[in-house]
Design a protein around this motif. Structure first.
Motif, PDB file in Angstrom:
ATOM      1  N   ARG A  94       0.772  -1.308  -0.036  1.00 44.65           N
ATOM      2  CA  ARG A  94       0.046  -0.073  -0.047  1.00 44.65           C
ATOM      3  C   ARG A  94       0.958   1.294   0.079  1.00 44.65           C
ATOM      4  O   ARG A  94       0.359   2.159  -0.479  1.00 44.65           O
ATOM      5  CB  ARG A  94      -0.994  -0.052   1.154  1.00 44.65           C
ATOM      6  CG  ARG A  94      -1.891   1.198   1.317  1.00 44.65           C
ATOM      7  CD  ARG A  94      -2.915   1.126   2.281  1.00 44.65           C
ATOM      8  NE  ARG A  94      -2.345   0.984   3.746  1.00 44.65           N
ATOM      9  CZ  ARG A  94      -2.297  -0.131   4.265  1.00 44.65           C
ATOM     10  NH1 ARG A  94      -3.060  -1.599   3.645  1.00 44.65           N
ATOM     11  NH2 ARG A  94      -1.794  -0.421   5.480  1.00 44.65           N
ATOM     12  N   ALA A  95       1.891   1.222   0.747  1.00 48.48           N
ATOM     13  CA  ALA A  95       2.798   2.255   0.710  1.00 48.48           C
ATOM     14  C   ALA A  95       3.309   2.598  -0.660  1.00 48.48           C
ATOM     15  O   ALA A  95       3.657   3.645  -0.899  1.00 48.48           O
ATOM     16  CB  ALA A  95       3.980   2.043   1.836  1.00 48.48           C
TER      17      ALA A  95
ATOM     18  N   ASP B 283       0.768   3.941  -2.884  1.00 46.35           N
ATOM     19  CA  ASP B 283       0.683   5.485  -2.730  1.00 46.35           C
ATOM     20  C   ASP B 283       1.644   6.315  -3.021  1.00 46.35           C
ATOM     21  O   ASP B 283       1.503   7.395  -3.589  1.00 46.35           O
ATOM     22  CB  ASP B 283       0.475   5.624  -1.187  1.00 46.35           C
ATOM     23  CG  ASP B 283       0.339   7.095  -0.814  1.00 46.35           C
ATOM     24  OD1 ASP B 283      -0.758   7.587  -0.840  1.00 46.35           O
ATOM     25  OD2 ASP B 283       1.145   7.818  -0.039  1.00 46.35           O
TER      26      ASP B 283
ATOM     27  N   GLN C  66       1.033   6.617  -6.811  1.00 43.36           N
ATOM     28  CA  GLN C  66      -0.138   7.317  -7.020  1.00 43.36           C
ATOM     29  C   GLN C  66      -0.832   6.586  -7.826  1.00 43.36           C
ATOM     30  O   GLN C  66      -1.657   6.643  -8.854  1.00 43.36           O
ATOM     31  CB  GLN C  66      -0.068   8.690  -7.542  1.00 43.36           C
ATOM     32  CG  GLN C  66       0.454   9.574  -6.538  1.00 43.36           C
ATOM     33  CD  GLN C  66      -0.603   9.752  -5.386  1.00 43.36           C
ATOM     34  OE1 GLN C  66      -1.626  10.348  -5.373  1.00 43.36           O
ATOM     35  NE2 GLN C  66      -0.165   9.183  -4.173  1.00 43.36           N
TER      36      GLN C  66
ATOM     37  N   ARG D 137      -4.198   4.908  -7.991  1.00 45.97           N
ATOM     38  CA  ARG D 137      -5.413   4.904  -7.070  1.00 45.97           C
ATOM     39  C   ARG D 137      -6.150   3.526  -7.282  1.00 45.97           C
ATOM     40  O   ARG D 137      -6.759   2.961  -6.352  1.00 45.97           O
ATOM     41  CB  ARG D 137      -6.396   5.927  -7.357  1.00 45.97           C
ATOM     42  CG  ARG D 137      -5.713   7.300  -7.204  1.00 45.97           C
ATOM     43  CD  ARG D 137      -5.473   7.535  -5.669  1.00 45.97           C
ATOM     44  NE  ARG D 137      -4.767   8.808  -5.412  1.00 45.97           N
ATOM     45  CZ  ARG D 137      -4.370   9.121  -4.078  1.00 45.97           C
ATOM     46  NH1 ARG D 137      -4.496   8.209  -3.278  1.00 45.97           N
ATOM     47  NH2 ARG D 137      -3.654  10.262  -3.804  1.00 45.97           N
TER      48      ARG D 137
ATOM     49  N   LEU E  50      -4.706   1.018  -4.543  1.00 46.28           N
ATOM     50  CA  LEU E  50      -5.040   1.291  -3.431  1.00 46.28           C
ATOM     51  C   LEU E  50      -6.405   1.036  -3.018  1.00 46.28           C
ATOM     52  O   LEU E  50      -6.974   0.400  -2.015  1.00 46.28           O
ATOM     53  CB  LEU E  50      -5.085   2.817  -3.383  1.00 46.28           C
ATOM     54  CG  LEU E  50      -3.422   3.463  -3.158  1.00 46.28           C
ATOM     55  CD1 LEU E  50      -3.373   5.036  -3.072  1.00 46.28           C
ATOM     56  CD2 LEU E  50      -2.907   2.878  -2.011  1.00 46.28           C
TER      57      LEU E  50
ATOM     58  N   ARG F 273      -7.532  -1.975  -0.208  1.00 48.44           N
ATOM     59  CA  ARG F 273      -8.527  -1.588   0.703  1.00 48.44           C
ATOM     60  C   ARG F 273      -9.735  -2.739   0.558  1.00 48.44           C
ATOM     61  O   ARG F 273     -10.188  -3.281   1.836  1.00 48.44           O
ATOM     62  CB  ARG F 273      -8.984  -0.339   0.473  1.00 48.44           C
ATOM     63  CG  ARG F 273      -8.277   0.868   0.920  1.00 48.44           C
ATOM     64  CD  ARG F 273      -9.013   2.193   0.881  1.00 48.44           C
ATOM     65  NE  ARG F 273      -7.982   3.218   1.101  1.00 48.44           N
ATOM     66  CZ  ARG F 273      -7.745   4.008  -0.096  1.00 48.44           C
ATOM     67  NH1 ARG F 273      -8.252   3.728  -1.271  1.00 48.44           N
ATOM     68  NH2 ARG F 273      -6.901   4.942   0.139  1.00 48.44           N
TER      69      ARG F 273
ATOM     70  N   HIS G 220       1.771   4.509   6.098  1.00 50.00           N
ATOM     71  CA  HIS G 220       0.753   5.245   5.137  1.00 50.00           C
ATOM     72  C   HIS G 220      -0.467   4.618   5.204  1.00 50.00           C
ATOM     73  O   HIS G 220      -0.505   3.278   5.545  1.00 50.00           O
ATOM     74  CB  HIS G 220       1.310   5.304   3.747  1.00 50.00           C
ATOM     75  CG  HIS G 220       2.410   5.794   3.422  1.00 50.00           C
ATOM     76  ND1 HIS G 220       2.713   7.194   3.422  1.00 50.00           N
ATOM     77  CD2 HIS G 220       3.839   5.404   3.284  1.00 50.00           C
ATOM     78  CE1 HIS G 220       4.172   7.676   3.102  1.00 50.00           C
ATOM     79  NE2 HIS G 220       4.741   6.358   3.161  1.00 50.00           N
TER      80      HIS G 220
END
Length: 232
Positions: free
Chosen positions: A58-59, A62, A65, A67, A70, A74, A232
């Motif tokens: 996930r870091a 991020d 970028q 999305r 990410l 989740r 993050h």
């Protein structure tokens, strides 16, 4: 981020340096990048069974970028019933002060001799915005509520290992104390900076933090004066 890195006319940042022959070095986690590439190729998140580095992935997502990746992470964490850890900061500073201690050593029934020995006093400050990690850190170093703890997101530790040349009675008279870590059956004395930072590193990684900076020498992690971790 990847598109911006290699778009014509975009200056290459410090963490992406041309190596010659059309190759570029990106100073990020190489193992995690495998899963990022697969996601970009396939359009879906396929991780090995039992994959335990979603916080790291996930870091990286991020940083680049990405999305959709990410969002996929989740959803994966929600389906596993493990909520994504919140962003947090952990900072550990340690300093040592050498001190020359003079004491009288008994050499015979009526013979005393003045001796000297160097005692190193260590002082550490830990700051963490994650209460769960902070509590784990306090437990690791045997800090009970109200015992050497300052409250809030930080606490302070001070210890001085006893040199073998210094009599125990003199050590206690000076008000010095050791620092211990570990639980029953695995209790270990923290004798210096490396053993202290090794324990900090263990707790930080157990709570999903990543090492962000090392001061003063990034190549000498366990002898550093300051470590900074982020999640993050």
């Amino acid at each position: 981020m990847l598109g911006a890195m290699f778009r014509a006319g975009t200056p290459i940042s410090a963490n992406g340096n041309p190596q010659g022959g059309g190759h570029y070095f990106i100073d990020r986690d190489g193992k995690a990048f495998r899963h990022i590439l697969n996601f970009l190729r396939l359009g879906r998140l396929d991780l090995p069974l039992g994959y335990g580095e979603t916080a790291l992935l996930r870091a990286e997502a991020d940083f680049y970028q990405i999305r959709p990746l990410l969002d996929a992470l989740r959803e994966l964490e929600a389906s596993q019933g493990t909520p994504a850890p919140t962003a947090a900061l952990l900072h550990a500073d340690v300093d040592v002060s050498p001190r020359l201690v003079h004491f009288s050593a008994r050499r015979g029934p009526h013979h005393y001799e003045l001796s000297s020995v160097q005692v190193d006093t260590f002082r550490a400050n830990l700051f963490c915005t994650d209460p769960e990690c902070l509590a784990a850190m306090q437990a690791r170093f045997g800090v009970a509520s109200g015992d050497r703890a300052e409250g809030g997101p930080h606490f302070h530790l001070e210890w001085a290992p006893r040199p073998t040349e210094l009599p125990e009675a003199e050590y206690e008279r000076l008000g010095l104390q050791p620092l211990w870590t570990g639980g029953p059956g695995e209790r270990r004395q923290v004798v210096g900076t490396p053993s202290f930072l090794e324990e900090v590193l263990r707790v930080a990684l157990e709570h999903g933090f990543r090492l962000d900076s090392v001061f003063p020498d990034p190549e000498d992690l366990l002898n550093s004066r300051s470590l900074r971790f982020v999640r993050h």
